[in-house]
Design a protein around this motif. Structure first.
Motif, mmCIF file in Angstrom:
data_model
loop_
_atom_site.group_PDB
_atom_site.id
_atom_site.type_symbol
_atom_site.label_atom_id
_atom_site.label_comp_id
_atom_site.label_asym_id
_atom_site.label_seq_id
_atom_site.Cartn_x
_atom_site.Cartn_y
_atom_site.Cartn_z
ATOM 1 N N LEU A 43 0.842 -1.189 0.000
ATOM 2 C CA LEU A 43 0.000 0.000 0.000
ATOM 3 C C LEU A 43 0.882 1.245 0.000
ATOM 4 C CD1 LEU A 43 -2.758 1.452 0.324
ATOM 5 C CD2 LEU A 43 -2.483 1.167 2.800
ATOM 6 N N LEU A 44 0.691 2.109 -1.008
ATOM 7 C CA LEU A 44 1.455 3.349 -1.084
ATOM 8 C C LEU A 44 0.760 4.490 -0.358
ATOM 9 C CD1 LEU A 44 2.574 3.280 -4.834
ATOM 10 C CD2 LEU A 44 3.786 2.401 -2.835
ATOM 11 N N GLU A 45 -0.553 4.600 -0.541
ATOM 12 C CA GLU A 45 -1.286 5.701 0.089
ATOM 13 C C GLU A 45 -2.781 5.412 0.060
ATOM 14 O OE1 GLU A 45 -1.847 10.591 -0.148
ATOM 15 O OE2 GLU A 45 -0.919 9.512 -1.816
ATOM 16 N N THR A 46 -3.458 5.882 1.090
ATOM 17 C CA THR A 46 -4.913 5.955 1.075
ATOM 18 C C THR A 46 -5.265 7.410 0.802
ATOM 19 O OG1 THR A 46 -5.150 4.139 2.662
ATOM 20 C CG2 THR A 46 -7.034 5.613 2.379
ATOM 21 N N VAL A 47 -5.775 7.677 -0.392
ATOM 22 C CA VAL A 47 -6.080 9.047 -0.809
ATOM 23 C C VAL A 47 -7.492 9.385 -0.360
ATOM 24 C CG1 VAL A 47 -6.242 10.643 -2.751
ATOM 25 C CG2 VAL A 47 -4.578 8.759 -2.810
ATOM 26 N N VAL A 48 -7.622 10.405 0.467
ATOM 27 C CA VAL A 48 -8.921 10.857 0.969
ATOM 28 C C VAL A 48 -9.338 12.098 0.197
ATOM 29 C CG1 VAL A 48 -10.194 11.691 2.971
ATOM 30 C CG2 VAL A 48 -8.440 9.912 3.252
ATOM 31 N N VAL A 49 -10.552 12.067 -0.356
ATOM 32 C CA VAL A 49 -11.086 13.183 -1.131
ATOM 33 C C VAL A 49 -12.293 13.740 -0.375
ATOM 34 C CG1 VAL A 49 -11.928 13.915 -3.389
ATOM 35 C CG2 VAL A 49 -10.351 11.967 -3.225
ATOM 36 N N PRO A 50 -12.160 14.909 0.245
ATOM 37 C CA PRO A 50 -13.269 15.463 1.034
ATOM 38 C C PRO A 50 -14.476 15.793 0.156
ATOM 39 C CG PRO A 50 -11.191 16.548 1.564
ATOM 40 C CD PRO A 50 -10.950 15.733 0.334
ATOM 41 N N ALA A 51 -15.634 15.773 0.778
ATOM 42 C CA ALA A 51 -16.863 16.141 0.079
ATOM 43 C C ALA A 51 -16.773 17.573 -0.432
ATOM 44 C CB ALA A 51 -18.060 15.997 1.020
ATOM 45 N N ALA A 52 -17.443 17.820 -1.571
ATOM 46 C CA ALA A 52 -17.509 19.160 -2.180
ATOM 47 C C ALA A 52 -16.150 19.667 -2.640
ATOM 48 C CB ALA A 52 -18.165 20.152 -1.236
ATOM 49 N N SER A 53 -15.198 18.755 -2.900
ATOM 50 C CA SER A 53 -13.906 19.188 -3.440
ATOM 51 C C SER A 53 -14.098 19.746 -4.846
ATOM 52 C CB SER A 53 -12.927 18.021 -3.483
ATOM 53 O OG SER A 53 -12.602 17.576 -2.181
ATOM 54 N N PRO A 54 -13.349 20.782 -5.229
ATOM 55 C CA PRO A 54 -13.482 21.351 -6.571
ATOM 56 C C PRO A 54 -13.182 20.306 -7.649
ATOM 57 C CG PRO A 54 -12.196 22.794 -5.154
ATOM 58 C CD PRO A 54 -12.369 21.513 -4.407
ATOM 59 N N ALA A 55 -13.896 20.389 -8.747
ATOM 60 C CA ALA A 55 -13.701 19.452 -9.863
ATOM 61 C C ALA A 55 -12.510 19.901 -10.701
ATOM 62 C CB ALA A 55 -14.962 19.364 -10.703
ATOM 63 N N ALA A 56 -11.322 19.682 -10.175
ATOM 64 C CA ALA A 56 -10.091 20.031 -10.873
ATOM 65 C C ALA A 56 -9.138 18.845 -10.800
ATOM 66 C CB ALA A 56 -9.451 21.263 -10.246
#
Length: 247
Positions: A134-147
């Motif tokens: 496992l290299l990383e667990t990427v967490v993407v918060p809610a309402a993150s900009p679509a970029a």
């Protein structure tokens, strides 16, 4: 009266010559031997093609395989555009996606990809694995900009068949988009800088607070023969390395 066979022979020889010349005339531009080689096939998820505005769920797509769930390929669904090409991967629903590369034990690599948050999603997360680690667990918060955002990892080959895996941690059809995946061999002894004129200081040599536009500079050119503009920031600021920057 017998006709001489020479005209026919000349035509045959000329035809053969033209055939032999044709491949060189239409051959693709050879790959720069210094260009890094991507070990991941179908890195931009363009195979198989999906109609614009639609998606397709598959067990395999090119060299990628869905170990769990499905490979969901999208082509501009919901107005989302790919980072590279027309299509991208939609990673969701606890899917585990895998590709085995032709790697080498002890070889250093750079693993990278781009991901796009979906603003309508709740908090989501996914894992990045290489060679069973496992290299990383990427967490993407809610309402993150679509970029589009980039992730990159230095990794070490463990065998001749190391696998890259992307694992969704959400039991939901709303996850993240993935595109532009690369696994590039890296040797710090020879790969420190392979790009000529990397800071745009070698060419052109221009006065402070001036600029120059041309289709070709040392190490750089525009394939469409459009202009490449280099500016010398002078007293108005400094480039990351030197005074010249490319616009």
């Amino acid at each position: 009266m017998l006709r001489s066979p020479l005209p026919g022979i000349r035509r045959a020889v000329l035809g053969a010559a033209l055939v032999s010349l044709a491949p060189s005339s239409f051959a693709q531009t050879p790959r720069n031997p210094q260009e890094p080689r991507n070990l991941l096939a179908n890195a931009s998820f363009e195979n198989p093609p999906v109609a614009a505005g639609t998606s397709s769920s598959l067990v395999s797509a090119g060299a990628w395989t869905a170990v769990v769930g499905a490979l969901a390929l999208e082509n501009r669904v919901g107005g989302r555009s790919a980072f590279t090409g027309e299509q991208h991967l939609d990673l969701d629903s606890l899917a585990v996606l895998r590709q085995v590369g032709q790697t080498r034990a002890g070889q250093r690599y750079a693993l990278s990809f781009a991901y796009l948050p979906r603003p309508e999603a709740a908090d989501v997360a996914f894992e990045v694995w290489f060679a069973g680690a496992l290299l990383e667990t990427v967490v993407v918060p809610a309402a993150s900009p679509a970029a589009w955002l980039h992730k990159s990892y230095p990794v070490l080959g463990a065998s001749g068949t190391d696998a890259v895996e992307l694992r969704s941690l959400e039991d939901s059809q709303v996850g993240v988009s993935i595109d532009d995946c690369f696994l590039i061999p890296y040797d710090p002894a020879v790969t420190s800088q392979r790009i000529r004129n990397g800071s745009f200081e070698e060419d052109p040599r221009i006065e402070p607070d001036t600029s120059m536009a041309n289709a070709v500079f040392i190490g750089w050119h525009s394939l469409q023969l459009r202009t490449v503009e280099v500016k010398n920031l002078g007293l108005s600021g400094n480039g990351f390395s030197g005074d010249n920057v490319v616009d």
